[in-house]
Design a protein around this motif. Sequence first.
Motif, mmCIF file in Angstrom:
data_model
loop_
_atom_site.group_PDB
_atom_site.id
_atom_site.type_symbol
_atom_site.label_atom_id
_atom_site.label_comp_id
_atom_site.label_asym_id
_atom_site.label_seq_id
_atom_site.Cartn_x
_atom_site.Cartn_y
_atom_site.Cartn_z
ATOM 1 N N ASN A 9 0.835 -1.209 0.000
ATOM 2 C CA ASN A 9 0.000 0.000 0.000
ATOM 3 C C ASN A 9 0.865 1.253 0.000
ATOM 4 O O ASN A 9 0.465 2.294 -0.521
ATOM 5 N N THR A 32 4.422 -1.823 10.123
ATOM 6 C CA THR A 32 5.778 -1.427 10.523
ATOM 7 C C THR A 32 5.777 -0.643 11.834
ATOM 8 O O THR A 32 6.841 -0.352 12.378
ATOM 9 N N GLY A 33 4.605 -0.252 12.337
ATOM 10 C CA GLY A 33 4.516 0.366 13.662
ATOM 11 C C GLY A 33 4.478 1.894 13.672
ATOM 12 O O GLY A 33 4.266 2.496 14.720
ATOM 13 N N GLY A 34 4.637 2.530 12.527
ATOM 14 C CA GLY A 34 4.668 3.997 12.505
ATOM 15 C C GLY A 34 3.324 4.620 12.864
ATOM 16 O O GLY A 34 3.261 5.628 13.570
ATOM 17 N N GLY A 86 -7.609 2.204 5.308
ATOM 18 C CA GLY A 86 -7.679 2.068 3.838
ATOM 19 C C GLY A 86 -7.120 0.734 3.373
ATOM 20 O O GLY A 86 -7.548 -0.313 3.827
HETATM 21 C C1 LIG Z 1 0.503 0.233 6.110
HETATM 22 C C2 LIG Z 1 -0.860 0.048 6.633
HETATM 23 C C3 LIG Z 1 -1.098 -0.128 8.013
HETATM 24 C C4 LIG Z 1 0.007 -0.249 9.027
HETATM 25 O O1 LIG Z 1 0.723 0.927 9.204
HETATM 26 P P1 LIG Z 1 2.162 0.890 9.863
HETATM 27 O O2 LIG Z 1 2.463 2.314 10.122
HETATM 28 O O3 LIG Z 1 3.102 0.283 8.867
HETATM 29 O O4 LIG Z 1 2.096 0.069 11.102
HETATM 30 C C5 LIG Z 1 -2.416 -0.241 8.439
HETATM 31 N N1 LIG Z 1 -3.433 -0.212 7.553
HETATM 32 C C6 LIG Z 1 -3.238 -0.060 6.237
HETATM 33 C C7 LIG Z 1 -4.408 -0.084 5.328
HETATM 34 C C8 LIG Z 1 -1.947 0.083 5.735
HETATM 35 O O5 LIG Z 1 -1.774 0.224 4.411
#
Ligand SMILES: *Cc1c(COP(=O)(O)O)cnc(C)c1O
Length: 301
Positions: free
Chosen positions: A67, A173-175, A279
Amino acid sequence: MKIPTFSIPIIEIPLQKNIQLFLKREDLIHPKISGNKYWKLFYNINSYLDQNPENPFLITFGGAFSNHIAATAALGKEFKLKTMGLIRGEEIQEKWQENPTLKLAHQNGMNFRFVTREEYRDKDSLTQILLKEFPEALIVPEGGTNELAVEGIQFMLDSYTKSFDYLCTAVGTGGTIAGISKFAEENQQVLGFKVVDDDSLYNKVIELSKRNNFKLLEAHDGGYGKISDDNIRFINDFKEKYGIQLDPIYTGKMMKKIFELIEEDYFPEGSKILAFHTGGLQGIFGANEMLKKQNRELIKL
Ligand SMILES: *Cc1c(COP(=O)(O)O)cnc(C)c1O
């Protein structure tokens, strides 16, 4: 041209219990950009554009269905930056046109370099090489997670999110959870639903958020990117009942787990829960192609 901020609707998911569940529709930001990826790129791109680079160029990393890759390409197109994706897996080089995520990213102007899994693991060396080759480029890590990304997540919180007892998000990834944790109110409990089986996440999140107001719960359901029949059924039922599309990699796994926790009375009576719909809907196309090949039920669009 810089990336704008705006506010996002919150809607209620009616339950039979004395618990209130709401979804914040970050997915509505853009049909092809995961809401949280937008906010994670917000300060990264804007602060880079503030330096007035002569030929704005953004390089980032991701898997073939990422994504983050999709979001970076779409934002690059909209805000006039050239983009390049370093994609994990050399074998995809021959057939990337068959991959809906990469195909669309390419239509949005992204170029690719395909690297072996081994090279991909050593992203620090890759970054050093890229910096030499493209000294003016903005290089954003995998999933977009860095300190500026965490700052950007503050826009997912606003005056309307303050009244909730629990803030829930899917964790890759935790961000995103780090940003929610960092900017949550004192009395709010943050719950992260791990879709990756990764024990290093807790320490990574603490390091980025500097707070311990969050818990990480397992929601990977067989592993990152794995899609079970239960998962598909849940997503299709959810759509039929509430009219909201979930994705099979992040938000579907999170909501399914939240429903299980509600069923198990994990949340005290009267709790107000807010889940972020981050999303990820672009991923459904790739998922359905795989499911079709396996002769399995598809995710309804
Ligand atoms: C990347 C993503 C996450 C997780 O976000 P991180 O910051 O990588 O933990 C959650 N939901 C969706 C739809 C994503 O694309």
